[in-house]
Every structure is written in structure tokens, then in C-alpha cells.
Scaffold this motif. Sequence first.
Motif, PDB file in Angstrom:
ATOM      1  N   TYR A  27       0.797  -1.225   0.000  1.00 17.82           N
ATOM      2  CA  TYR A  27       0.000   0.000   0.000  1.00 17.82           C
ATOM      3  C   TYR A  27       0.834   1.283   0.000  1.00 17.82           C
ATOM      4  O   TYR A  27       0.301   2.362  -0.247  1.00 17.82           O
ATOM      5  N   ILE A  28       2.113   1.146   0.290  1.00 19.23           N
ATOM      6  CA  ILE A  28       3.021   2.304   0.265  1.00 19.23           C
ATOM      7  C   ILE A  28       4.122   1.990  -0.744  1.00 19.23           C
ATOM      8  O   ILE A  28       5.051   1.232  -0.440  1.00 19.23           O
ATOM      9  N   PRO A  29       4.031   2.576  -1.952  1.00 18.02           N
ATOM     10  CA  PRO A  29       4.981   2.237  -3.013  1.00 18.02           C
ATOM     11  C   PRO A  29       6.438   2.614  -2.720  1.00 18.02           C
ATOM     12  O   PRO A  29       7.345   1.909  -3.133  1.00 18.02           O
ATOM     13  N   GLU A  30       6.645   3.728  -2.009  1.00 14.22           N
ATOM     14  CA  GLU A  30       8.018   4.167  -1.731  1.00 14.22           C
ATOM     15  C   GLU A  30       8.212   4.288  -0.227  1.00 14.22           C
ATOM     16  O   GLU A  30       7.607   5.147   0.403  1.00 14.22           O
ATOM     17  N   ILE A  31       9.056   3.418   0.316  1.00  9.43           N
ATOM     18  CA  ILE A  31       9.333   3.420   1.756  1.00  9.43           C
ATOM     19  C   ILE A  31      10.815   3.717   1.959  1.00  9.43           C
ATOM     20  O   ILE A  31      11.677   3.016   1.420  1.00  9.43           O
ATOM     21  N   ALA A  32      11.101   4.751   2.746  1.00 12.13           N
ATOM     22  CA  ALA A  32      12.493   5.102   3.049  1.00 12.13           C
ATOM     23  C   ALA A  32      13.132   3.973   3.857  1.00 12.13           C
ATOM     24  O   ALA A  32      12.478   3.346   4.703  1.00 12.13           O
ATOM     25  N   ASP A  33      14.404   3.707   3.607  1.00  9.89           N
ATOM     26  CA  ASP A  33      15.118   2.616   4.279  1.00  9.89           C
ATOM     27  C   ASP A  33      15.057   2.705   5.814  1.00  9.89           C
ATOM     28  O   ASP A  33      14.949   1.692   6.493  1.00  9.89           O
ATOM     29  N   VAL A  34      15.130   3.927   6.356  1.00  6.48           N
ATOM     30  CA  VAL A  34      15.129   4.111   7.803  1.00  6.48           C
ATOM     31  C   VAL A  34      13.833   3.577   8.444  1.00  6.48           C
ATOM     32  O   VAL A  34      13.821   3.196   9.611  1.00  6.48           O
ATOM     33  N   THR A  35      12.776   3.499   7.665  1.00  8.88           N
ATOM     34  CA  THR A  35      11.484   3.019   8.173  1.00  8.88           C
ATOM     35  C   THR A  35      11.595   1.614   8.747  1.00  8.88           C
ATOM     36  O   THR A  35      11.031   1.322   9.803  1.00  8.88           O
ATOM     37  N   LEU A  59     -13.054 -10.411  23.159  1.00  6.95           N
ATOM     38  CA  LEU A  59     -11.726 -10.727  23.702  1.00  6.95           C
ATOM     39  C   LEU A  59     -11.232  -9.532  24.509  1.00  6.95           C
ATOM     40  O   LEU A  59     -11.553  -8.385  24.179  1.00  6.95           O
ATOM     41  N   HIS A  60     -10.440  -9.790  25.513  1.00 14.55           N
ATOM     42  CA  HIS A  60      -9.716  -8.750  26.253  1.00 14.55           C
ATOM     43  C   HIS A  60     -10.608  -7.636  26.791  1.00 14.55           C
ATOM     44  O   HIS A  60     -10.180  -6.497  26.894  1.00 14.55           O
ATOM     45  N   ARG A  61     -11.831  -7.961  27.150  1.00  8.26           N
ATOM     46  CA  ARG A  61     -12.724  -6.912  27.636  1.00  8.26           C
ATOM     47  C   ARG A  61     -12.318  -6.395  29.012  1.00  8.26           C
ATOM     48  O   ARG A  61     -12.757  -5.329  29.424  1.00  8.26           O
ATOM     49  N   ASP A  62     -11.466  -7.146  29.705  1.00  6.71           N
ATOM     50  CA  ASP A  62     -10.975  -6.694  31.001  1.00  6.71           C
ATOM     51  C   ASP A  62      -9.657  -5.929  30.875  1.00  6.71           C
ATOM     52  O   ASP A  62      -9.143  -5.401  31.852  1.00  6.71           O
ATOM     53  N   LYS A  63      -9.142  -5.833  29.668  1.00  7.40           N
ATOM     54  CA  LYS A  63      -7.863  -5.161  29.421  1.00  7.40           C
ATOM     55  C   LYS A  63      -7.980  -3.660  29.674  1.00  7.40           C
ATOM     56  O   LYS A  63      -8.911  -3.019  29.214  1.00  7.40           O
ATOM     57  N   LYS A  64      -7.037  -3.134  30.418  1.00  6.21           N
ATOM     58  CA  LYS A  64      -6.963  -1.696  30.621  1.00  6.21           C
ATOM     59  C   LYS A  64      -6.263  -1.102  29.413  1.00  6.21           C
ATOM     60  O   LYS A  64      -5.269  -1.644  28.930  1.00  6.21           O
ATOM     61  N   GLY A  65      -6.794  -0.002  28.944  1.00 10.27           N
ATOM     62  CA  GLY A  65      -6.237   0.636  27.751  1.00 10.27           C
ATOM     63  C   GLY A  65      -4.814   1.106  27.956  1.00 10.27           C
ATOM     64  O   GLY A  65      -4.442   1.542  29.039  1.00 10.27           O
ATOM     65  N   GLY A  66      -4.063   1.021  26.912  1.00 11.58           N
ATOM     66  CA  GLY A  66      -2.713   1.548  26.945  1.00 11.58           C
ATOM     67  C   GLY A  66      -2.732   2.985  26.469  1.00 11.58           C
ATOM     68  O   GLY A  66      -3.767   3.631  26.430  1.00 11.58           O
ATOM     69  N   GLN A  67      -1.600   3.447  26.118  1.00 15.16           N
ATOM     70  CA  GLN A  67      -1.467   4.796  25.586  1.00 15.16           C
ATOM     71  C   GLN A  67      -1.631   4.754  24.077  1.00 15.16           C
ATOM     72  O   GLN A  67      -1.302   3.751  23.451  1.00 15.16           O
ATOM     73  N   PRO A  68      -2.127   5.845  23.489  1.00 11.10           N
ATOM     74  CA  PRO A  68      -2.134   5.907  22.027  1.00 11.10           C
ATOM     75  C   PRO A  68      -0.705   5.750  21.509  1.00 11.10           C
ATOM     76  O   PRO A  68       0.266   5.993  22.225  1.00 11.10           O
ATOM     77  N   SER A  69      -0.592   5.344  20.267  1.00 11.93           N
ATOM     78  CA  SER A  69       0.736   5.112  19.696  1.00 11.93           C
ATOM     79  C   SER A  69       1.510   6.411  19.509  1.00 11.93           C
ATOM     80  O   SER A  69       0.932   7.500  19.459  1.00 11.93           O
ATOM     81  N   SER A  70       2.816   6.278  19.407  1.00  7.41           N
ATOM     82  CA  SER A  70       3.636   7.397  18.941  1.00  7.41           C
ATOM     83  C   SER A  70       3.309   7.584  17.471  1.00  7.41           C
ATOM     84  O   SER A  70       2.976   6.617  16.779  1.00  7.41           O
ATOM     85  N   ILE A  71       3.412   8.800  16.978  1.00 11.87           N
ATOM     86  CA  ILE A  71       3.192   9.051  15.557  1.00 11.87           C
ATOM     87  C   ILE A  71       4.393   9.819  15.022  1.00 11.87           C
ATOM     88  O   ILE A  71       4.788  10.846  15.594  1.00 11.87           O
ATOM     89  N   ILE A  72       4.982   9.284  13.966  1.00 10.64           N
ATOM     90  CA  ILE A  72       6.090   9.967  13.306  1.00 10.64           C
ATOM     91  C   ILE A  72       5.803  10.032  11.810  1.00 10.64           C
ATOM     92  O   ILE A  72       5.017   9.252  11.287  1.00 10.64           O
ATOM     93  N   ARG A  73       6.423  10.987  11.159  1.00 12.61           N
ATOM     94  CA  ARG A  73       6.294  11.096   9.705  1.00 12.61           C
ATOM     95  C   ARG A  73       7.666  10.856   9.104  1.00 12.61           C
ATOM     96  O   ARG A  73       8.658  11.391   9.574  1.00 12.61           O
ATOM     97  N   ILE A  74       7.692  10.020   8.086  1.00 10.50           N
ATOM     98  CA  ILE A  74       8.933   9.747   7.374  1.00 10.50           C
ATOM     99  C   ILE A  74       8.701  10.079   5.906  1.00 10.50           C
ATOM    100  O   ILE A  74       7.851   9.476   5.264  1.00 10.50           O
ATOM    101  N   SER A  75       9.442  11.043   5.418  1.00 11.58           N
ATOM    102  CA  SER A  75       9.301  11.396   4.006  1.00 11.58           C
ATOM    103  C   SER A  75      10.059  10.388   3.153  1.00 11.58           C
ATOM    104  O   SER A  75      10.868   9.610   3.665  1.00 11.58           O
ATOM    105  N   LYS A  76       9.793  10.408   1.859  1.00 11.34           N
ATOM    106  CA  LYS A  76      10.443   9.449   0.947  1.00 11.34           C
ATOM    107  C   LYS A  76      11.968   9.529   1.021  1.00 11.34           C
ATOM    108  O   LYS A  76      12.653   8.545   0.824  1.00 11.34           O
ATOM    109  N   ASN A  77      12.492  10.732   1.333  1.00  8.77           N
ATOM    110  CA  ASN A  77      13.950  10.873   1.406  1.00  8.77           C
ATOM    111  C   ASN A  77      14.511  10.538   2.784  1.00  8.77           C
ATOM    112  O   ASN A  77      15.697  10.714   3.039  1.00  8.77           O
TER     113      ASN A  77
END
Length: 186
Positions: A66-74, A160-178
Motif C-alpha cells: 500500500y506504500i509504493p516508496e518506503i524510506a530505508d530508515v522506516t 476478547l480482552h474486555r478486562d484489558k486496561k487501555g494503553g497509551q495511544p501510539s507514537s506518531i512519526i512522519r517519514i518522508s520518501k527521502n
Amino acid sequence: MIEEINNTIPILKEGGLLLYPTDTVWGIGCDATNADAVAKVYQLKRRPDAKALICLVSDVAMLERYIPEIADVTYDIIDLATKPTTIVYDNPAGIAKNLVAEDNTLAIRVASDEFCRKLIRKFGKPLVSTSANISGMPTPQSYKEISDEILKGVDYIVNLHRDKKGGQPSSIIRISKNGVVKVIRK
């Protein structure tokens, strides 16, 4: 777990909405390639569709479809992340247009939760993953905190996991093609 996956797949194929435990918090999900299903998520959350949603994929191989160009660092970031990390990518392909942000980007996370990975792998396509709350309201930290409006607005609730306590939302980063990395949310 297998039974829940088998119960969930027909709902996804029909464009329905799920309420399911993710690797972070309880989420509302649907087929990320189905624009009608994505529209239902925005409507249920009362969220403007200009505000993009996150997708989950089962593994890097699915990400690459789904992502045609992925930077190597990803690849290093995905391998070395110590907590769920969502990455914003440029120029997604094959995803519902109403899921892609106005700047032609899409936020995707490789799921770390076993149920999510197996579900997505069996379904064969990415899933939308957004917190199980009305836009602007607090993110529920457990299944018990999810509002009746959300519970009644989905087509299937994973048992499933209805007793699970929620975690934190994910970290979000942006990686450009370069390969330039920008932290959006720690």
C-alpha cells in the motif's frame, strides 16, 4: 481467538464496523479499502473526514503493498520501536480515498497485538483503527468506558480482552520518501 476472527471477517467483507482491542486502546475498525465503510466510521465518531484516521497492517509485506516508496530508515524504526509506533507515509495506493489525508499521506502502524495481526492477515487488507470514542471526547481506557452510542453504532464487538486496561495511544512519526523523520506525537 480463531472463533472471533472467523466471526469478524464476514462483517469486514460486508463493509461493517468492528469494535476491537488493538495494541493500544479499544478501537473502531473497518476495511481500509472500502470508502463506504470508512464513511461510517467518520459518521459514528462525528469526526470531520478532513481529520485522517490510522490504519493497521499485519506486517511489513502488507505495508509495502500500500506504500509504493518506503524510506530505508522506516524498517529500522519498525524493528526497533519499543512501543506501538504509527508512521505517516506519502502517496498511499489502494486505500479508500476518504481515508487519505488532504496532503496525500496515510498513517499506518504494523500491529503488534497477536489478535490484530492474525485478523488482518486472514482478512488480507488493512483495517482502520481509531479510538472508540466520539470525536473530542476522552479516549476510553477500558471496554467498560466505551459509550453506548459507540457500542450500538458498530456491527460487531470482538469478545476478547474486555478486562484489558487501555494503553497509551501510539507514537506518531512522519517519514518522508527521502528519509527525513519528524515526531508528531511521542
